[in-house]
Design a protein around this motif. Structure first.
Motif, PDB file in Angstrom:
ATOM      1  N   LEU A 208       1.949   7.400  -1.973  1.00  0.00           N
ATOM      2  CA  LEU A 208       3.153   6.689  -2.407  1.00  0.00           C
ATOM      3  C   LEU A 208       4.402   7.404  -1.913  1.00  0.00           C
ATOM      4  N   ALA A 209       4.433   8.722  -2.066  1.00  0.00           N
ATOM      5  CA  ALA A 209       5.598   9.512  -1.641  1.00  0.00           C
ATOM      6  C   ALA A 209       5.813   9.402  -0.136  1.00  0.00           C
ATOM      7  N   GLU A 210       4.729   9.381   0.609  1.00  0.00           N
ATOM      8  CA  GLU A 210       4.797   9.261   2.075  1.00  0.00           C
ATOM      9  C   GLU A 210       5.568   8.008   2.476  1.00  0.00           C
ATOM     10  N   TYR A 211       5.430   6.949   1.694  1.00  0.00           N
ATOM     11  CA  TYR A 211       6.078   5.672   1.999  1.00  0.00           C
ATOM     12  C   TYR A 211       7.347   5.441   1.163  1.00  0.00           C
ATOM     13  N   GLY A 212       7.804   6.479   0.496  1.00  0.00           N
ATOM     14  CA  GLY A 212       9.031   6.365  -0.281  1.00  0.00           C
ATOM     15  C   GLY A 212       8.875   5.581  -1.568  1.00  0.00           C
ATOM     16  N   LEU A 213       7.662   5.482  -2.066  1.00  0.00           N
ATOM     17  CA  LEU A 213       7.410   4.760  -3.317  1.00  0.00           C
ATOM     18  C   LEU A 213       7.168   5.764  -4.433  1.00  0.00           C
ATOM     19  N   GLY A 214       7.578   5.414  -5.629  1.00  0.00           N
ATOM     20  CA  GLY A 214       7.485   6.340  -6.750  1.00  0.00           C
ATOM     21  C   GLY A 214       6.147   6.296  -7.460  1.00  0.00           C
TER      22      GLY A 214
END
Length: 167
Positions: free
Chosen positions: A29-35
């Motif tokens: 998720l962090a890799e794609y800017g998602l929380g």
């Protein structure tokens, strides 16, 4: 569930996998800017017993060299007739591009079909371009009614039951 794809072991989730599986999902998720939403969209991975196992679903982890590198699961939903939602299908970057995602999706679909379900729903985000491509190239059709805040796409696939094919 115990299946091998190349050097990857796909197996049923165990209680000791909770933190490792959560870390895989949080990382992707962090890799794609998602929380990461432990009290919301990601509560299910912290409560696998309640959200998957107790409802008639399954939750799997993918192991490579004794490390958890991916996850995937499904559970029944009320959205359609005999319907499930595939959830938490995440792979770490180091294991992408070798066909593992497609294999995992097929294994999930096979398990779902064996249990007599007829519709598979998936929610995802456009930013997860590889996932979108995977679903669209495997017969998932765009639908409406996104329920998860960070998602902006929903897909459905209708399974043909064995009795429908005359086999």
């Amino acid at each position: 569930m115990n299946s091998y794809y190349k050097d990857f072991l796909i197996r049923d989730w165990q209680e000791g996998d909770r933190i490792s599986a959560s870390e895989v999902i949080r990382s992707v998720l962090a890799e794609y800017g998602l929380g990461w939403e432990p009290d919301g969209a990601d509560r299910d991975v912290l409560q696998v017993e309640e959200c998957y196992l107790a409802t008639g679903g399954e939750f799997w982890v993918i192991e490579y060299q004794n490390q958890i590198v991916g996850t995937g699961g499904y559970y029944p939903i009320k959205r359609g007739e005999k319907a499930v939602e595939i959830r938490k299908m995440y792979l770490l970057p180091i294991v992408r591009g070798v066909g593992l995602g497609k294999y995992l999706l097929q294994e999930l679909e096979d398990a779902i079909a064996r249990r007599g379900f007829q519709q598979i729903w998936i929610e995802t985000a456009s930013v997860l371009a590889e996932a979108v491509k995977l679903y669209e190239s495997n017969g998932y059709l765009p639908a409406t009614g996104v329920e998860t805040t960070r998602c902006d796409r929903v897909y459905v696939k209708l399974l043909t039951s064995i009795s429908d094919t005359g086999n």
